[in-house]
Write an enzyme that holds these catalytic residues in place. Structure first.
Site, PDB file in Angstrom:
ATOM      1  N   GLN A   1      -4.164  -0.841   9.586  1.00  0.00           N
ATOM      2  CA  GLN A   1      -4.114  -2.200   9.039  1.00  0.00           C
ATOM      3  C   GLN A   1      -4.715  -3.200  10.034  1.00  0.00           C
ATOM      4  O   GLN A   1      -4.312  -3.251  11.191  1.00  0.00           O
ATOM      5  CB  GLN A   1      -2.656  -2.572   8.709  1.00  0.00           C
ATOM      6  CG  GLN A   1      -2.495  -3.924   8.057  1.00  0.00           C
ATOM      7  CD  GLN A   1      -3.174  -4.015   6.688  1.00  0.00           C
ATOM      8  OE1 GLN A   1      -3.079  -3.131   5.868  1.00  0.00           O
ATOM      9  NE2 GLN A   1      -3.892  -5.112   6.467  1.00  0.00           N
TER      10      GLN A   1
ATOM     11  N   LYS B   1       0.835  -1.211   0.000  1.00  0.00           N
ATOM     12  CA  LYS B   1       0.000   0.000   0.000  1.00  0.00           C
ATOM     13  C   LYS B   1       0.867   1.258   0.000  1.00  0.00           C
ATOM     14  O   LYS B   1       0.605   2.196  -0.750  1.00  0.00           O
ATOM     15  CB  LYS B   1      -0.938  -0.009   1.222  1.00  0.00           C
ATOM     16  CG  LYS B   1      -2.057  -1.042   1.091  1.00  0.00           C
ATOM     17  CD  LYS B   1      -2.826  -1.224   2.397  1.00  0.00           C
ATOM     18  CE  LYS B   1      -3.874  -2.332   2.246  1.00  0.00           C
ATOM     19  NZ  LYS B   1      -4.567  -2.642   3.494  1.00  0.00           N
TER      20      LYS B   1
ATOM     21  N   ASP C   1     -10.380   3.665   4.422  1.00  0.00           N
ATOM     22  CA  ASP C   1     -10.924   2.325   4.178  1.00  0.00           C
ATOM     23  C   ASP C   1     -12.441   2.323   3.992  1.00  0.00           C
ATOM     24  O   ASP C   1     -13.022   1.315   3.585  1.00  0.00           O
ATOM     25  CB  ASP C   1     -10.577   1.405   5.354  1.00  0.00           C
ATOM     26  CG  ASP C   1      -9.325   0.594   5.096  1.00  0.00           C
ATOM     27  OD1 ASP C   1      -9.061   0.275   3.926  1.00  0.00           O
ATOM     28  OD2 ASP C   1      -8.619   0.277   6.065  1.00  0.00           O
TER      29      ASP C   1
END
Ligand code: NDP
Length: 295
Positions: A97, A53, A120
């Site tokens: 994460q 990412k 997200d």
């Protein structure tokens, strides 16, 4: 002949478009989108995802703020960091994460992220916005994996409206938002899960079948209607024996070699949904940046 939906290529195109857009934004505003990537502990798979990412974000011109806490960090340590990132004007997107260590509540942490910086798309406010928006509003922060699946479907240039879609799996990060997105496209959506009876029969009725289960090759050829579109979200590491050696291999939730024979289009694993998820994270960060300029 079956269309193999090339997620790698579609994601590359999306990243190239974002790169150009970020250059224009830099000229207009004198700054670029910023993404804070927060990892707690050292779960090997998480480190791989974080690395991928941050690399992709930097490549498109997003400024990355890397924060790695050790696995002993408390929930308060993490909440303090998120509070700082919420107040940092250079940070437009915050990604924590998952999974987090067991002593930290994922929901409390996700809820603490400023919804405008929710890269997200997991914050309850954004989940709510997705469920009530009547169309796919360009300003929404939408969970990356299901949005990536939708973009893959759109590359097929087929009418989604009126199609029967079956989503296998009801997780908050994939199954549920996927069904919301398909509903917005005017599909008739069914969600099946571990308690569903006659799951094969329901899957076989689908024009569009999305598998997000986490069970290697669970979806067999006789679960899939002839000419259906199949998107495989699953990422499962399985052991195989090759020349007497045990190796590991990534497979999806769909038995690809069998299902591809009778489907109209199918996404592979790897090279399908995975790269789309990362590209959509970069897209969300760019949207959050633009939203911050339009407030
Ligand atoms: P979860 O474990 O959170 O959810 C799995 C879902 O599948 C649950 O709703 C569960 O039902 C359902 N399920 C489990 N077993 C069965 C079964 N035998 N029959 C029917 N339904 C079943 O997983 P995620 O949604 O997080 O992820 C799903 C898969 O997608 C995983 O392989 C994951 O690695 C992958 N993934 C891939 C991403 C990518 O970028 N490509 C991103 C995110 C995930 P119930 O609710 O009843 O328990």
């Amino acid at each position: 002949m079956t269309n193999i939906i090339n997620g790698k290529k579609i994601a590359e195109d999306l990243r190239n478009n974002l790169k150009n857009e970020i250059l224009k934004l830099k000229n207009e505003f004198g700054s670029v989108p910023g993404l804070a990537v927060v990892q707690v502990g050292n779960v090997a798979a998480s480190s791989v995802y974080v690395k991928a990412k941050t690399k992709s974000a930097s490549e498109v011109g997003i400024k990355v703020f890397d924060h790695h806490l050790d696995d002993k960090a408390s929930q308060n340590d993490l909440l303090t960091l998120i509070g700082d990132l919420n107040n940092n004007e250079s940070v437009n997107g915050i990604l924590v994460q998952l999974p987090l260590p067991k002593h930290i509540s994922e929901q409390i942490v996700l809820d603490s992220i400023n919804p405008n910086k929710d890269a997200d798309g997991f914050h309850p406010l954004n989940v709510g916005k997705l469920s009530i928006a009547s169309h796919n509003d360009e300003n929404l922060l939408i969970p990356c994996t299901p949005y990536g699946c939708l973009l893959m479907l759109k590359t097929l240039n087929i009418e989604l409206s009126g199609k029967k879609a079956v989503v296998v799996g009801r997780s908050n990060i994939v199954g549920k938002p996927m069904s919301q997105l398909l509903l917005k496209e005017s599909c008739t959506v069914t969600i099946v899960h571990s308690k569903t009876k006659s799951i094969e029969k329901i899957c076989k009725e689908a024009d569009i079948l999305i598998a997000a289960v986490g069970r290697p090759k669970m979806i067999k050829a006789d679960w899939v209607k002839n000419g259906a579109i199949v998107i495989d979200v699953g990422i499962n590491r399985v052991e195989i024996s090759e020349n007497g050696e045990i190796k590991t291999k990534l497979v999806g939730d769909v038995d690809f070699s069998e299902v591809e024979k009778n489907s109209f289009a199918i996404s592979p694993v790897p090279g399908g949904v995975g790269p789309m998820t990362i590209a959509c994270l970069l897209r969300n960060t760019t949207i959050a940046f633009k939203n911050s300029k339009n407030q």
